[in-house]
Design a protein around this motif. Sequence first.
Motif, PDB file in Angstrom:
ATOM      1  N   ALA A 144     -11.529  -4.065  -6.503  1.00 49.84           N
ATOM      2  CA  ALA A 144     -11.339  -4.718  -5.389  1.00 49.84           C
ATOM      3  C   ALA A 144     -10.181  -4.493  -4.588  1.00 49.84           C
ATOM      4  O   ALA A 144     -10.157  -4.162  -3.369  1.00 49.84           O
ATOM      5  CB  ALA A 144     -11.630  -6.383  -5.122  1.00 49.84           C
ATOM      6  N   ILE A 145      -8.983  -4.457  -5.190  1.00 50.56           N
ATOM      7  CA  ILE A 145      -7.748  -4.107  -4.620  1.00 50.56           C
ATOM      8  C   ILE A 145      -7.597  -2.725  -4.312  1.00 50.56           C
ATOM      9  O   ILE A 145      -7.097  -2.213  -3.313  1.00 50.56           O
ATOM     10  CB  ILE A 145      -6.593  -4.670  -5.502  1.00 50.56           C
ATOM     11  CG1 ILE A 145      -6.388  -6.096  -5.436  1.00 50.56           C
ATOM     12  CG2 ILE A 145      -5.128  -3.891  -5.020  1.00 50.56           C
ATOM     13  CD1 ILE A 145      -6.059  -6.915  -4.142  1.00 50.56           C
ATOM     14  N   GLY A 146      -8.409  -1.885  -5.385  1.00 54.84           N
ATOM     15  CA  GLY A 146      -8.500  -0.453  -4.805  1.00 54.84           C
ATOM     16  C   GLY A 146      -9.054   0.094  -3.626  1.00 54.84           C
ATOM     17  O   GLY A 146      -8.978   1.109  -2.863  1.00 54.84           O
ATOM     18  N   ARG A 147      -9.685  -1.107  -3.035  1.00 52.78           N
ATOM     19  CA  ARG A 147     -10.461  -0.775  -1.508  1.00 52.78           C
ATOM     20  C   ARG A 147      -9.699  -1.022  -0.541  1.00 52.78           C
ATOM     21  O   ARG A 147      -9.945  -0.977   0.658  1.00 52.78           O
ATOM     22  CB  ARG A 147     -12.019  -1.097  -1.686  1.00 52.78           C
ATOM     23  CG  ARG A 147     -12.802  -0.778  -2.746  1.00 52.78           C
ATOM     24  CD  ARG A 147     -14.158  -1.304  -2.383  1.00 52.78           C
ATOM     25  NE  ARG A 147     -14.427  -2.885  -2.742  1.00 52.78           N
ATOM     26  CZ  ARG A 147     -14.705  -3.550  -3.898  1.00 52.78           C
ATOM     27  NH1 ARG A 147     -14.787  -2.687  -5.091  1.00 52.78           N
ATOM     28  NH2 ARG A 147     -15.035  -4.782  -3.966  1.00 52.78           N
ATOM     29  N   LEU A 148      -8.498  -1.841  -0.808  1.00 52.45           N
ATOM     30  CA  LEU A 148      -7.677  -2.398   0.281  1.00 52.45           C
ATOM     31  C   LEU A 148      -7.066  -1.218   1.023  1.00 52.45           C
ATOM     32  O   LEU A 148      -6.632  -0.115   0.582  1.00 52.45           O
ATOM     33  CB  LEU A 148      -6.492  -3.134  -0.264  1.00 52.45           C
ATOM     34  CG  LEU A 148      -5.490  -3.682   0.786  1.00 52.45           C
ATOM     35  CD1 LEU A 148      -4.975  -5.160   0.403  1.00 52.45           C
ATOM     36  CD2 LEU A 148      -4.393  -2.948   0.900  1.00 52.45           C
ATOM     37  N   VAL A 149      -7.100  -1.260   2.369  1.00 48.83           N
ATOM     38  CA  VAL A 149      -6.694  -0.263   3.306  1.00 48.83           C
ATOM     39  C   VAL A 149      -5.872  -1.067   4.577  1.00 48.83           C
ATOM     40  O   VAL A 149      -6.402  -2.134   4.642  1.00 48.83           O
ATOM     41  CB  VAL A 149      -7.677   0.412   3.938  1.00 48.83           C
ATOM     42  CG1 VAL A 149      -7.069   1.381   5.014  1.00 48.83           C
ATOM     43  CG2 VAL A 149      -8.561   1.416   3.043  1.00 48.83           C
TER      44      VAL A 149
END
Length: 131
Positions: free
Chosen positions: A107-112
Amino acid sequence: AQLQSHAAPAIAPAAPAAIGAALPLRAAARIVELDVRGSLAASNVRHGLERVQPALAGCYGQAAQQAQRNAFGQVQLRFTIDESGRARAPKVGDVPLPGLEDCLRSAIGRLVCKAPDTGTVQASLLLSFAP
């Protein structure tokens, strides 16, 4: 008749535990602390985190369902924001439920968020899971 009267008190103390067990297997995810080091305002990172917050809460719900229990608490997360404003190399601290770590990392890896002015930015946050 006396045995039946003894059975009723034995059932009564179990009721509060049954009520606690009936809590839904989910939690709200709340950012307790956020630390940003580099050329990007913490408010920009917070805005990006708010967009993935439902996914973070979903991770807890999924892990709680799999474990068939709640385990509210706090989790430390660290990540780098690269030159394009994307989260990279997320690291997750101790988690209260099996399966939660991988989901939070994803989920954090999808943060933009907004791209840093120069270089990369280091961010860490304390995430709270509560009913």
